[in-house]
Design a protein around this motif. Sequence first.
Motif, mmCIF file in Angstrom:
data_model
loop_
_atom_site.group_PDB
_atom_site.id
_atom_site.type_symbol
_atom_site.label_atom_id
_atom_site.label_comp_id
_atom_site.label_asym_id
_atom_site.label_seq_id
_atom_site.Cartn_x
_atom_site.Cartn_y
_atom_site.Cartn_z
ATOM 1 N N VAL A 127 0.849 -1.193 0.000
ATOM 2 C CA VAL A 127 0.000 0.000 0.000
ATOM 3 C C VAL A 127 0.883 1.241 0.000
ATOM 4 O O VAL A 127 1.736 1.409 0.877
ATOM 5 C CB VAL A 127 -0.938 0.016 1.229
ATOM 6 C CG1 VAL A 127 -1.786 1.291 1.229
ATOM 7 C CG2 VAL A 127 -1.828 -1.212 1.238
ATOM 8 N N THR A 128 0.688 2.112 -0.970
ATOM 9 C CA THR A 128 1.475 3.330 -1.111
ATOM 10 C C THR A 128 0.551 4.549 -0.988
ATOM 11 O O THR A 128 -0.672 4.420 -0.907
ATOM 12 C CB THR A 128 2.178 3.363 -2.472
ATOM 13 O OG1 THR A 128 1.180 3.458 -3.508
ATOM 14 C CG2 THR A 128 3.012 2.109 -2.693
ATOM 15 N N GLU A 129 1.153 5.723 -1.011
ATOM 16 C CA GLU A 129 0.350 6.944 -0.942
ATOM 17 C C GLU A 129 -0.586 7.066 -2.144
ATOM 18 O O GLU A 129 -1.645 7.700 -2.052
ATOM 19 C CB GLU A 129 1.252 8.178 -0.844
ATOM 20 C CG GLU A 129 1.979 8.286 0.492
ATOM 21 C CD GLU A 129 2.774 9.571 0.635
ATOM 22 O OE1 GLU A 129 2.498 10.513 -0.143
ATOM 23 O OE2 GLU A 129 3.666 9.627 1.500
ATOM 24 N N SER A 130 -0.232 6.459 -3.252
ATOM 25 C CA SER A 130 -1.077 6.541 -4.450
ATOM 26 C C SER A 130 -2.200 5.513 -4.454
ATOM 27 O O SER A 130 -3.158 5.647 -5.224
ATOM 28 C CB SER A 130 -0.220 6.376 -5.712
ATOM 29 O OG SER A 130 0.389 5.093 -5.739
ATOM 30 N N THR A 131 -2.105 4.487 -3.597
ATOM 31 C CA THR A 131 -3.129 3.436 -3.598
ATOM 32 C C THR A 131 -3.911 3.344 -2.296
ATOM 33 O O THR A 131 -4.893 2.600 -2.226
ATOM 34 C CB THR A 131 -2.499 2.062 -3.875
ATOM 35 O OG1 THR A 131 -1.567 1.733 -2.815
ATOM 36 C CG2 THR A 131 -1.776 2.047 -5.215
ATOM 37 N N ILE A 132 -3.509 4.085 -1.276
ATOM 38 C CA ILE A 132 -4.129 3.901 0.034
ATOM 39 C C ILE A 132 -5.588 4.346 0.060
ATOM 40 O O ILE A 132 -6.432 3.715 0.704
ATOM 41 C CB ILE A 132 -3.319 4.615 1.137
ATOM 42 C CG1 ILE A 132 -3.826 4.192 2.518
ATOM 43 C CG2 ILE A 132 -3.340 6.119 0.967
ATOM 44 C CD1 ILE A 132 -2.940 4.624 3.660
ATOM 45 N N ALA A 133 -5.924 5.404 -0.658
ATOM 46 C CA ALA A 133 -7.321 5.857 -0.672
ATOM 47 C C ALA A 133 -8.224 4.794 -1.277
ATOM 48 O O ALA A 133 -9.301 4.500 -0.738
ATOM 49 C CB ALA A 133 -7.452 7.171 -1.429
ATOM 50 N N SER A 134 -7.795 4.202 -2.381
ATOM 51 C CA SER A 134 -8.617 3.158 -3.008
ATOM 52 C C SER A 134 -8.730 1.937 -2.098
ATOM 53 O O SER A 134 -9.762 1.255 -2.089
ATOM 54 C CB SER A 134 -8.035 2.767 -4.369
ATOM 55 O OG SER A 134 -6.716 2.242 -4.235
ATOM 56 N N THR A 135 -7.679 1.671 -1.307
ATOM 57 C CA THR A 135 -7.734 0.552 -0.358
ATOM 58 C C THR A 135 -8.808 0.798 0.693
ATOM 59 O O THR A 135 -9.616 -0.088 1.001
ATOM 60 C CB THR A 135 -6.364 0.368 0.323
ATOM 61 O OG1 THR A 135 -5.369 0.081 -0.650
ATOM 62 C CG2 THR A 135 -6.415 -0.780 1.335
ATOM 63 N N ILE A 136 -8.836 2.001 1.261
ATOM 64 C CA ILE A 136 -9.834 2.327 2.281
ATOM 65 C C ILE A 136 -11.232 2.385 1.669
ATOM 66 O O ILE A 136 -12.208 1.903 2.265
ATOM 67 C CB ILE A 136 -9.478 3.651 2.975
ATOM 68 C CG1 ILE A 136 -8.181 3.477 3.772
ATOM 69 C CG2 ILE A 136 -10.612 4.100 3.899
ATOM 70 C CD1 ILE A 136 -7.654 4.750 4.392
ATOM 71 N N LEU A 137 -11.347 2.953 0.474
ATOM 72 C CA LEU A 137 -12.649 3.007 -0.184
ATOM 73 C C LEU A 137 -13.175 1.613 -0.489
ATOM 74 O O LEU A 137 -14.390 1.386 -0.515
ATOM 75 C CB LEU A 137 -12.556 3.843 -1.459
ATOM 76 C CG LEU A 137 -12.335 5.345 -1.232
ATOM 77 C CD1 LEU A 137 -12.024 6.052 -2.545
ATOM 78 C CD2 LEU A 137 -13.543 5.979 -0.559
ATOM 79 N N GLY A 138 -12.273 0.675 -0.695
ATOM 80 C CA GLY A 138 -12.703 -0.715 -0.870
ATOM 81 C C GLY A 138 -13.335 -1.261 0.398
ATOM 82 O O GLY A 138 -14.267 -2.078 0.347
ATOM 83 N N LEU A 139 -12.851 -0.802 1.556
ATOM 84 C CA LEU A 139 -13.394 -1.250 2.834
ATOM 85 C C LEU A 139 -14.762 -0.632 3.116
ATOM 86 O O LEU A 139 -15.516 -1.146 3.953
ATOM 87 C CB LEU A 139 -12.429 -0.900 3.965
ATOM 88 C CG LEU A 139 -11.038 -1.526 3.896
ATOM 89 C CD1 LEU A 139 -10.138 -0.966 4.996
ATOM 90 C CD2 LEU A 139 -11.122 -3.046 4.019
ATOM 91 N N THR A 140 -15.075 0.479 2.471
ATOM 92 C CA THR A 140 -16.363 1.154 2.690
ATOM 93 C C THR A 140 -17.322 0.963 1.521
ATOM 94 O O THR A 140 -18.364 1.622 1.448
ATOM 95 C CB THR A 140 -16.157 2.661 2.948
ATOM 96 O OG1 THR A 140 -15.478 3.252 1.830
ATOM 97 C CG2 THR A 140 -15.332 2.884 4.204
ATOM 98 N N ALA A 141 -16.967 0.077 0.596
ATOM 99 C CA ALA A 141 -17.805 -0.129 -0.586
ATOM 100 C C ALA A 141 -19.194 -0.628 -0.206
ATOM 101 O O ALA A 141 -20.195 -0.265 -0.833
ATOM 102 C CB ALA A 141 -17.130 -1.099 -1.548
ATOM 103 N N GLU A 142 -19.262 -1.490 0.805
ATOM 104 C CA GLU A 142 -20.560 -1.979 1.289
ATOM 105 C C GLU A 142 -21.062 -0.999 2.345
ATOM 106 O O GLU A 142 -20.418 -0.814 3.374
ATOM 107 C CB GLU A 142 -20.423 -3.372 1.894
ATOM 108 C CG GLU A 142 -21.742 -3.962 2.339
ATOM 109 C CD GLU A 142 -21.599 -5.390 2.846
ATOM 110 O OE1 GLU A 142 -22.516 -5.849 3.557
ATOM 111 O OE2 GLU A 142 -20.578 -6.026 2.531
ATOM 112 N N PRO A 143 -22.212 -0.366 2.130
ATOM 113 C CA PRO A 143 -22.669 0.693 3.043
ATOM 114 C C PRO A 143 -22.893 0.213 4.472
ATOM 115 O O PRO A 143 -23.540 -0.797 4.710
ATOM 116 C CB PRO A 143 -24.000 1.137 2.415
ATOM 117 C CG PRO A 143 -23.912 0.721 0.988
ATOM 118 C CD PRO A 143 -23.106 -0.553 0.999
ATOM 119 N N ARG A 144 -22.322 0.935 5.412
ATOM 120 C CA ARG A 144 -22.536 0.756 6.840
ATOM 121 C C ARG A 144 -21.886 1.954 7.525
ATOM 122 O O ARG A 144 -21.066 2.648 6.938
ATOM 123 C CB ARG A 144 -21.958 -0.554 7.376
ATOM 124 C CG ARG A 144 -20.474 -0.756 7.157
ATOM 125 C CD ARG A 144 -19.856 -1.567 8.283
ATOM 126 N NE ARG A 144 -19.794 -0.812 9.532
ATOM 127 C CZ ARG A 144 -19.651 -1.364 10.728
ATOM 128 N NH1 ARG A 144 -19.568 -2.662 10.855
ATOM 129 N NH2 ARG A 144 -19.582 -0.610 11.818
#
Length: 314
Positions: free
Chosen positions: A226-243
């Motif tokens: 995980v790098t500075e260029s990919t970390i946002a997409s990593t976290i957004l993947g964790l929030t893809a399912e609404p909760r």
Amino acid sequence: MPTIVLKIDVDTYRGTREGVPNLVRILKQHQANATFLFSLGKDHTGWALRRAFRPGFFKKVSRTSVLEHYGPKTLMYGVFLPAPDIGRECVEEMRATKRAGFECGIHCWDHVVWQDNVRRRGETWTKKQMMAAYDRFQEIFGAPPKTYGAAGWQMNQHAFAQLDQLGIQYSSDTRAVLKADGSLCNPAAGPYRLSHDGNLFDCVQLPTTLPTLDELLGVEINGQIVTESTIASTILGLTAEPRNHVFTMHAELEGQKLAPILIELLNGWSEQGYQCVSMGQYFANIRDQELPVYPLTWAELPGRSGELLALEAN
């Protein structure tokens, strides 16, 4: 609409002076709300070098570029340079945050002292630290705090009892246990009340349910670093399912060099249909619900050294 509760830990003098105003500007631009939790005594960040003997400390430091994010001056406070008194020297930055419409609460009196000592300290020491922060908060803002969030997710039973005595109705002192990829071990993790030795505390816990940036940067997930260029997409993947989630930021990171990542997250969460709210807004929506009760427990989390207060995994 699902919510992302934005909780901002302000650990240092530099974070208060530089990071907080930057965060206020960014959040206002994106119509996002948040809660700022301030350290109110002296900045003894240099004392944290004693953690060098803690397992995992050097690995975390090398991954997250502590020198780059905190700056050499901050790392010398209390050791080679006098420790600045944050609550005395950064009053205007704190009051400006409140005037901008953001909820403000207590993080601690002395971040390093609290994080490194509270777990093994008694009632007298704990109350002295908490009351120093409580009194300073009232001096700055002219009103008592409504919320709190423990430095380093470190507390003891006396601290939780003190929250009740001070009338703090909601706080964020604990973590949900996470898997190596940052996802929740317990998908139902959320607000709860804490019990210890037969005592049920009134203050509602709003546990952090997402990994922080410094826990993910440089970590290998699914074969990729995980790098500075990919970390946002990593976290957004964790929030893809609404909760509903609680996300902890640091004024020293998202408020400074990692601000572009925060902007990417705010845009991504908006596209996913989330509303970014303060702890107070979130609590207002769940205060009348019957919440589960869990015991005071500790756990190690991926990407962070030492044990943290944690919500049971199951």
